[in-house]
Every structure is written in C-alpha cells, then in structure tokens.
Scaffold this active site. Structure first.
Site, PDB file in Angstrom:
ATOM      1  N   ARG A  58       0.832  -1.229  -0.050  1.00 27.76           N
ATOM      2  CA  ARG A  58       0.177   0.470  -0.242  1.00 27.76           C
ATOM      3  C   ARG A  58       0.784   1.465  -0.424  1.00 27.76           C
ATOM      4  NH1 ARG A  58      -2.515  -3.887   2.995  1.00 27.76           N
ATOM      5  NH2 ARG A  58      -1.606  -2.993   4.477  1.00 27.76           N
ATOM      6  N   GLU A  95       6.793 -10.574  14.671  1.00 29.88           N
ATOM      7  CA  GLU A  95       6.260 -10.774  16.259  1.00 29.88           C
ATOM      8  C   GLU A  95       6.511 -12.647  15.851  1.00 29.88           C
ATOM      9  OE1 GLU A  95       1.924 -10.669  18.832  1.00 29.88           O
ATOM     10  OE2 GLU A  95       2.232 -10.055  16.643  1.00 29.88           O
TER      11      GLU A  95
END
Length: 175
Positions: A58, A95
C-alpha cells in the site's frame, strides 16, 4: 477533511484482537486521496528530496503519487523475490518469525536525499528494514512519513530512536 473518518477499521483481521486500519476506503475517495498526496507533497516539496521510496504494497500507492506530484523518481522496496535484476536485501523480525525486503542495488545513488513513505507505521520493523537498505546504498533519509501511526505499537518512537524524523497524517491509539 478528517482523514480518520475515511479509514475503515476491520476487527479481528488478520487475526483475533487486531484492529486492521484499511486505507482502501480512503483511496477510493477522490478528495481524500487528493488531500493525502497534497499534504505530503506540500510538507516535503522544499526538503531537497531526490527520490521517494515506497514500501510494498500500500505504500507504493501513496509514494508513487507523491513522487509524481513532486516531479521525482519512485523506488519500490519489495518482499523477497519480487524484484528482477540485482537486489540488496535485509532480513527483519516479525512478531512470529522473520521476513525480508529488497531494493534494486542501483535504485539510489550515494548522497541522494530520500523520503521514505508507507501507508502505516505499526511496530516499525519493515520501515526500519527499508532504512537499512537505503543506508547501504548511500542514501540520506530526509524523513519517514506515513498516513497512519498506530501509536501504541511504538514504530514511530523506534524510528526516532534511530535518529529518523517521522511524520504521520493521523494516528490511532489504544485500539
């Protein structure tokens, strides 16, 4: 114009507990898109930037539009294996696991002043990886700018601790 009102929140995407900030609703709004590009171009129009770097995917949309508005070239930073030709890559931690981003090895000349743009800053891992690549090519990062800053995830502060100037058009906290 209130940009936040044009950004859709999708709960529990891509996993439970995540409030995904979706800019596609902002992008489809002609005036909203125009305001984002205008605001970023005005902010960095006199900053002596030579190229605009956008992070997949994006970030490409906004970075390319801002580069066009400023009359500058656009450089993509992509996920591993997506760029043809000779690339420079950098691994970074997520993560759960790791990822890699790449840039063409001839995309930036030493000493060029770079504006790094992405749609959103969360933990800052991808943006930091992009700064490593830009620095390896000899680019000087003028600023790292985003449409959205997810303040509680600390990415903005992470980049600032590394010495980068950051800017966001809007932010969300605690969600």
């Amino acid at each position: 114009m209130n940009l936040k009102s044009l950004i859709r929140t999708i709960p529990d995407y891509p996993k439970p507990g995540i409030q995904f900030r979706d800019i596609t609703t902002l992008l489809k709004d002609a005036e909203g898109l125009r305001q984002v590009v205008k605001a970023l171009a005005e902010r960095y129009g006199d900053a002596g930037v030579d190229k605009v770097v956008g992070i997949e995917s994006r970030g490409f949309i906004i970075a390319a539009a801002v580069a066009y508005e400023l009359g500058l070239g656009f450089v993509p930073v992509r996920k591993q294996g997506k760029l043809p030709g000779t690339v420079l890559g950098h691994d970074y931690e997520l993560e759960y696991g790791s990822d890699r981003v790449e840039i063409h090895s001839d995309a930036i000349e030493p000493g060029e002043r770079i504006l790094l743009l992405d749609d959103l800053i969360a933990t800052g891992g991808t943006a930091e990886a992009a700064t490593v690549l830009i620095n390896k090519l000899g680019g000087e990062i003028v600023a790292c700018a985003f449409i959205i800053n997810l303040i509680d995830l600390g990415g903005d502060a992470r980049l600032q601790k590394l010495g980068y100037t950051t800017y966001s058009l809007c932010s969300f906290e605690g969600e």
